[in-house]
Write an enzyme that holds these catalytic residues in place. Structure first.
Site, PDB file in Angstrom:
ATOM      1  N   ASP A  79       0.816  -1.216   0.000  1.00 31.76           N
ATOM      2  CA  ASP A  79       0.000   0.000   0.000  1.00 31.76           C
ATOM      3  C   ASP A  79       0.853   1.271   0.000  1.00 31.76           C
ATOM      4  OD1 ASP A  79       0.981  -0.333   2.557  1.00 31.76           O
ATOM      5  OD2 ASP A  79      -0.972  -0.519   3.523  1.00 31.76           O
ATOM      6  N   ASN A 150      -6.922  -1.845  14.280  1.00 29.80           N
ATOM      7  CA  ASN A 150      -8.343  -2.176  14.074  1.00 29.80           C
ATOM      8  C   ASN A 150      -8.503  -3.461  13.249  1.00 29.80           C
ATOM      9  OD1 ASN A 150      -7.594  -1.366  11.541  1.00 29.80           O
ATOM     10  ND2 ASN A 150      -9.131   0.246  11.317  1.00 29.80           N
TER      11      ASN A 150
HETATM   12  C1  GLP Z   1      -0.333   0.826   8.420  1.00 28.76           C
HETATM   13  C2  GLP Z   1      -0.042  -0.065   7.217  1.00 28.76           C
HETATM   14  C3  GLP Z   1      -0.305  -1.514   7.532  1.00 28.76           C
HETATM   15  C4  GLP Z   1       0.387  -1.856   8.832  1.00 28.76           C
HETATM   16  C5  GLP Z   1      -0.249  -1.073   9.941  1.00 28.76           C
HETATM   17  C6  GLP Z   1       0.315  -1.390  11.310  1.00 28.76           C
HETATM   18  O1  GLP Z   1      -1.648   1.220   8.507  1.00 28.76           O
HETATM   19  N1  GLP Z   1      -0.794   0.302   6.057  1.00 28.76           N
HETATM   20  O2  GLP Z   1       0.135  -2.319   6.477  1.00 28.76           O
HETATM   21  O3  GLP Z   1       0.298  -3.227   9.085  1.00 28.76           O
HETATM   22  O4  GLP Z   1      -0.008   0.281   9.671  1.00 28.76           O
HETATM   23  O5  GLP Z   1       1.457  -0.610  11.539  1.00 28.76           O
HETATM   24  P1  GLP Z   1       2.433  -0.827  12.722  1.00 28.76           P
HETATM   25  O6  GLP Z   1       3.244  -2.003  12.371  1.00 28.76           O
HETATM   26  O7  GLP Z   1       3.232   0.427  12.766  1.00 28.76           O
HETATM   27  O8  GLP Z   1       1.626  -1.037  13.935  1.00 28.76           O
END
Ligand code: GLP
Length: 258
Positions: A79, A150
């Site tokens: 993404d 979430n």
């Molecule tokens: C973002 C990304 C996700 C990721 C999520 C969790 O929203 N688009 O792909 O898994 O964050 O991030 P973190 O690993 O910083 O908790």
């Protein structure tokens, strides 16, 4: 490497609980490294966020030691924010350059991320082209995934269909809040472009990693009850090749009986 403290299946998904976040990340990077060593032309799906950082650190260390090469690999990231300049410090493109691309021998023309700078009128076409590029590469072999607080995967927020494809999405306020540190106040984008859950589930081996207490509730919701669109990560339960690696903190809300 420390042995996993517990391993079980929820539907088709293999769940592995490790004692520490370091052990969980090491299990994931060891699998990616083994795959690269065995099949150098592997197609990797990559993720951003705080969770995969130790995975990239370990892969870079292994590369420096001469254990693995990305010279024949191809990568597709999950993404990107939209709209965002690829040079923006908060862009996922920049994250990948800094954490992996500039540190290993992956050819620039085989590093793919959704285009966060494409004009609104061209977003749909760019999403279609992204899917076509994945297909032309032979599909994703191993897809690294994080889990949002979430329960989102990539930027597939709750409500995303399990057969959704690469598309522009609206970010939830909780996701914008979770990611606000990287942006100037008030500047978190409202949209993103993400592979769909259907795209992710076509990977031969989706490997998700969730660590820390902030993920415990999402993880438990993904594993308990029936899989459904309210918790996108529960889609992994439909995939026989999928694995979810957790540390003890992220596994805290999973009942011992599961
Ligand atoms: C973002 C990304 C996700 C990721 C999520 C969790 O929203 N688009 O792909 O898994 O964050 O991030 P973190 O690993 O910083 O908790």
């Amino acid at each position: 490497m420390q042995p996993p403290s517990r391993e079980f299946r929820v539907d088709r998904l293999r769940v592995v609980i490790h004692a520490t976040p370091v052990a969980a990340a090491a299990a994931v990077s060891a699998e990616i490294a083994a795959r690269l060593a065995e099949a150098p032309a592997t197609v990797l799906g990559l993720a951003t966020g705080r969770t995969p950082i130790p995975v990239y650190e370990d892969l870079v260390r292994r590369h420096r030691r001469g254990e693995i090469s990305f010279a024949r690999a191809t990568t597709f990231n999950l993404d990107e924010y939209w709209p965002i300049d690829p040079g923006d410090e908060a862009s996922f493109r920049r994250f990948m350059e800094e954490r992996l691309f500039s540190l290993v021998d992956l050819p620039a023309e085989r590093r793919h991320l959704p285009d966060g700078a494409v004009a609104e009128a061209d977003v749909e076409r760019a999403c279609r082209r992204y899917e076509e590029a994945i297909a032309a590469a032979g599909g994703v072999d191993l897809q690294l995934l994080g889990v949002g607080r979430n329960g989102h995967l990539g930027f597939n927020e709750p409500g995303s269909a399990f057969d959704s494809r690469t598309r522009r999405v609206r970010l939830s306020e909780s996701t914008r809040a979770a990611n606000r540190e990287a942006f100037a106040p008030g500047a978190v984008p409202r949209h993103a472009v993400t592979m769909g859950l259907g795209t992710i589930l076509e990977a031969r081996r989706p490997i998700a990693l969730a660590t820390g207490r902030t993920k415990a509730e999402a993880v438990a919701r993904a594993l308990l009850g029936a899989a459904g669109v309210d918790v996108p990560a529960s889609a992994l339960r439909t995939h026989r090749g999928a694995a979810l690696h957790l540390d003890a903190a992220a596994a805290e809300a999973i009942p011992a009986a599961l």
